[in-house]
Enzyme design. Structure first.
Site, mmCIF file in Angstrom:
data_model
loop_
_atom_site.group_PDB
_atom_site.id
_atom_site.type_symbol
_atom_site.label_atom_id
_atom_site.label_comp_id
_atom_site.label_asym_id
_atom_site.label_seq_id
_atom_site.Cartn_x
_atom_site.Cartn_y
_atom_site.Cartn_z
ATOM 1 C CG ASN A 103 -39.901 63.387 -45.934
ATOM 2 O OD1 ASN A 103 -40.928 63.695 -45.330
ATOM 3 N ND2 ASN A 103 -39.893 62.469 -46.888
ATOM 4 C CB CYS A 104 -36.707 65.467 -50.695
ATOM 5 S SG CYS A 104 -34.955 65.242 -50.293
ATOM 6 C CB ALA A 105 -36.063 61.043 -52.746
ATOM 7 C CB THR A 106 -32.209 60.608 -49.842
ATOM 8 O OG1 THR A 106 -31.770 61.850 -50.416
ATOM 9 C CG2 THR A 106 -32.438 59.591 -50.953
ATOM 10 N NE ARG A 107 -30.491 65.930 -50.462
ATOM 11 C CZ ARG A 107 -29.758 66.825 -51.107
ATOM 12 N NH1 ARG A 107 -29.588 68.019 -50.581
ATOM 13 N NH2 ARG A 107 -29.200 66.545 -52.259
#
Length: 496
Positions: free
Chosen positions: A440-444
């Site tokens: 995951n990244c910041a929102t995904r």
């Protein structure tokens, strides 16, 4: 290649995630002593130095983050290897060491070696460490050396590869550093136009996730621009440093909420209550934290024209703020929290004018989005036809029955706030057997799949995701929002 860049962009988010800590420490320090950088207050000096410690060591943080993100397993061995590799390169290519190796005086050492503690070098070490881990973490050595087999072998090999990299960089780095510095100087020479172009391409690259890589060029020392750390230091030029950040505030704090309100008001009256949660949550996230993807993915693919307008308006905001020398900075993104913390930064220049521009942008986004949605009859949430609504309801009932049958035992034994969403996402991407890796990244949530042809976008969106994007034949991204880490943790538990 595209998949590699996707994973690299994802990996860069791990070190970026520590920047809010630096912003918080520095911001509070500036509020206490905005004029003397802590010289008049011991607590302010303590906080400013603590935040600066993070910014001064971004290179090694990126080495660790890229190594973890690009490896097949988030194993501590690859992080240790990245630290070892980075320290080898940093020490060997220190100006004093280079002077000794080349048998020249320190004054004759090329200036690029003064900047070897560089994010670009950190990323190189991270990539080498990840490749080494992926290739050798299961290697078995002869019995006499068995203790050093497997994961213990990785840091040893990375130290050797780091020495080889040091030899290469000893001859290549001055030229490479000159090229990077030249690009940075060229971009800064464009002034406000360069800031505008950066803002435009930053938004255009959002669907691919590659905007994270672009951000490094302007926000860190990859090309010598280093806009975020410089804005929080005495090296800043007031009214200039921060121009690659300031223009985002009107867009993220005001423009995106304006777009969300326009889409809400464009929804059919009887459907507004059903879609209000989507737009309200997205608008609040954008205003407070600067996380815009939950709203952007609502219209990104169903209305590409609107997304291009959004990118143009972002570039225009960056251009206006840079032209007028209005500056404010952030540690994570251009939301109210970062804006408030930067107000007392000595380098902030007329930051309140960004609020004035923000009000104009709220109106501009609202008017443009409402007009285009009506003119092009764009089916944003809440504007679906009766037939589409009926079909969605029928699918919802059918999938509810399926999901209830499949997850009844699990939810009885593991109740949790994000369990149902996690299970729906796993089922929506084809089940555990179709998932190769998930990060995951910041929102995904970013999935590498055996095939994304079986991804059920409708199921995932009904579960609460803001959007789904397929990349190539084996990658899919699920837009969750600011609580993505909690969902990712639950997904990981189920996949175990």
């Amino acid at each position: 290649m595209y998949s590699f860049l996707q994973r690299l962009g994802r990996s860069l988010m791990l070190p970026v995630a520590v920047l809010p800590a630096a912003a918080l420490l520095l911001g509070i320090g500036y509020w206490i002593d905005p004029d003397k950088w802590g010289a008049n207050n011991q607590l302010a000096a303590f906080l400013i130095k603590s935040g600066g410690a993070i910014l001064d060591n971004l290179a090694i943080l990126f080495a660790i983050g890229v190594a973890l993100g690009m490896s097949k397993s988030r194993d501590g061995a690859v992080a240790l290897a990245a630290v070892v590799g980075f320290l080898v390169v940093k020490t060997v290519l220190d100006p004093l060491s280079v002077s000794n190796i080349l048998h020249v005086s320190v004054k004759e050492v090329p200036p690029g070696f003064d900047k070897i503690n560089n994010v670009f070098v950190g990323i190189l070490i991270g990539l080498i460490s990840a490749w080494t881990f992926n290739k050798f973490h299961k290697t078995e050595l002869p019995a006499a050396f068995a203790f050093f087999s497997g994961r213990r072998l990785v840091p040893i090999l990375v130290s050797i590869f780091a020495m080889l990299l040091s030899i290469v960089l000893l001859f290549v780095w001055p030229t490479l550093f000159g090229l990077l510095l030249g690009f940075g100087k060229w971009m800064t020479s464009l002034g406000a136009v360069g800031a505008g172009l950066y803002g435009f391409f930053n938004r255009i690259l959002i669907p691919t996730g590659l905007h994270h890589a672009l951000n490094l060029v302007f926000w860190t020392d990859v090309a010598g621009i280093n806009d975020i750390p410089k804005f929080k230091s005495q090296e800043a030029v007031k009214g200039v440093t921060g121009m690659y950040q300031a223009g985002f505030f009107p867009v993220m704090m005001f423009g995106i909420p304006g777009a969300a309100l326009a889409m809400y008001h464009s929804a059919k009256t009887e459907r507004r209550k059903a879609v209000s949660g989507i737009f309200l949550a997205g608008a609040v996230a954008a205003f407070l934290t600067g996380v815009t993807e939950p709203v952007e993915f609502v219209f990104m693919f169903i209305a590409p024209a609107l997304f291009v307008v959004h990118a143009i308006l972002t570039g225009l905001s960056m251009f206006i703020a840079a032209s007028m020398h209005w500056t404010a900075g952030f540690g994570f993104s251009a939301g109210f929290i970062d804006y408030f913390l930067s107000l007392r930064n000595p380098n902030a220049n007329q930051p309140y004018m960004l609020l004035v521009l923000g009000v104009i942008y709220f109106i501009l986004y609202y008017v443009i989005f409402r007009a285009v949605i009506k003119w092009m009859d764009i089916k944003t949430p809440g504007r679906e036809s009766e037939e589409e609504i009926a079909r969605m309801a029928a699918e919802q009932n059918r999938n509810d029955l399926i999901e209830n049958n499949e997850t009844e035992v699990v939810t009885q034994t593991r109740p949790g706030k994000y369990d149902q969403l996690a299970q729906s996402v796993i089922a929506g991407v084809g089940g555990k057997e179709n998932i190769e890796t998930v990060t995951n990244c910041a929102t995904r949530l970013r999935f590498e799949l055996k095939s994304n042809a079986v991804v059920d976008e409708a199921m995932i969106k009904r579960a609460g995701a803001a959007g789904v994007m397929k990349v190539g034949r084996k990658n899919a991204q699920v837009i969750i929002g600011t609580h993505v880490q909690q969902v990712a943790d639950v997904v990981d538990e189920y996949l175990k």
